[in-house]
Write a protein that holds these residues in place. Structure first.
Motif: not given
Length: 207
Positions: A41-46, A92-97, A100-102, A122-124
């Motif tokens: 989703x983050x790397x889709x158009x827009x 990775x920071x975008x995916x983690x955030x 976490x929101x979901x 390790x963070x996950x």
């Protein structure tokens, strides 16, 4: 629901059957949060990651529709380890955030957080109450990926070599799903674990 839902981490090597296991858990009422889907989703158009990626790597890794040109990015990342690290620093920071929101927005009894490289990150591991590993022999993994993607055996084994080893995943697991015997046996194991996770979530326990 509480503000911190009961989260089960689900992982496994490439071709192990993570998606099939996650789909079966979702069908039984769990919320599945898949970090691979978030990355797409983050790397889709827009997508929110595309402008930072364009700024970091140029238009050569951007497809005509504005999505990430995955073959071009993959080739660049494999040739240049620094490029891979820069891409990960964006994503990775975008995916983690977002994951976490979901998870926090869940209204289901428990959440399944699917992270292909959970053992390596390790963070996950710190974010999940239980860690479930989908496992099968390495030769089965290779065959499945070759049939699914058309990659050559050496390419599949190169991907596997960059991941945690089977032994490392099994050593870290709280629960193991053996996905070497087929879908019917997979479903039996998922049904048993679903019952266990419902109980654990209701009790708030970790064992």
């Amino acid at each position: 629901m509480s503000e911190t839902p009961y989260v089960v981490g689900l992982t496994g090597g490439i071709g192990s059957g993570k998606s099939a296991a996650a789909d079966l858990l979702a069908a039984r009422g769990a919320l599945v949060v898949d970090t691979d889907q978030i990355a797409h989703q983050l790397t889709a158009p827009g997508g929110a990651a595309m402008e930072p990626i364009r700024e970091a790597f140029g238009n050569g890794v951007v497809a005509a529709d504005g999505a990430l040109n995955r073959p071009a990015m993959r080739a660049l990342a494999f040739e240049d380890p620094d490029a891979r690290k820069r891409l990960e620093a964006i994503l990775h920071p975008m995916i983690r955030a977002e994951s976490e929101r979901q998870c926090r927005a869940a209204t289901t009894p428990y959440v399944v957080l699917v992270v292909p490289l959970l053992i390596e990150s390790g963070t996950y591991r710190e974010r999940v109450r239980r860690l479930c590993v989908v496992d099968c022999p390495e030769d089965v993994q290779v065959l499945r990926v070759m049939q699914r993607s058309g990659l050559e055996e050496r390419q599949v084994r190169a991907i596997m070599a960059a991941q945690a080893s089977r032994a490392e995943r099994l050593a870290a697991a709280d629960d193991v799903i053996d996905n070497s015997a087929g879908y019917a046996e997979l479903a039996v194991q998922v049904e048993r674990l679903h019952g266990a996770y419902l109980r654990l979530a209701s009790e708030g326990g970790a064992v």
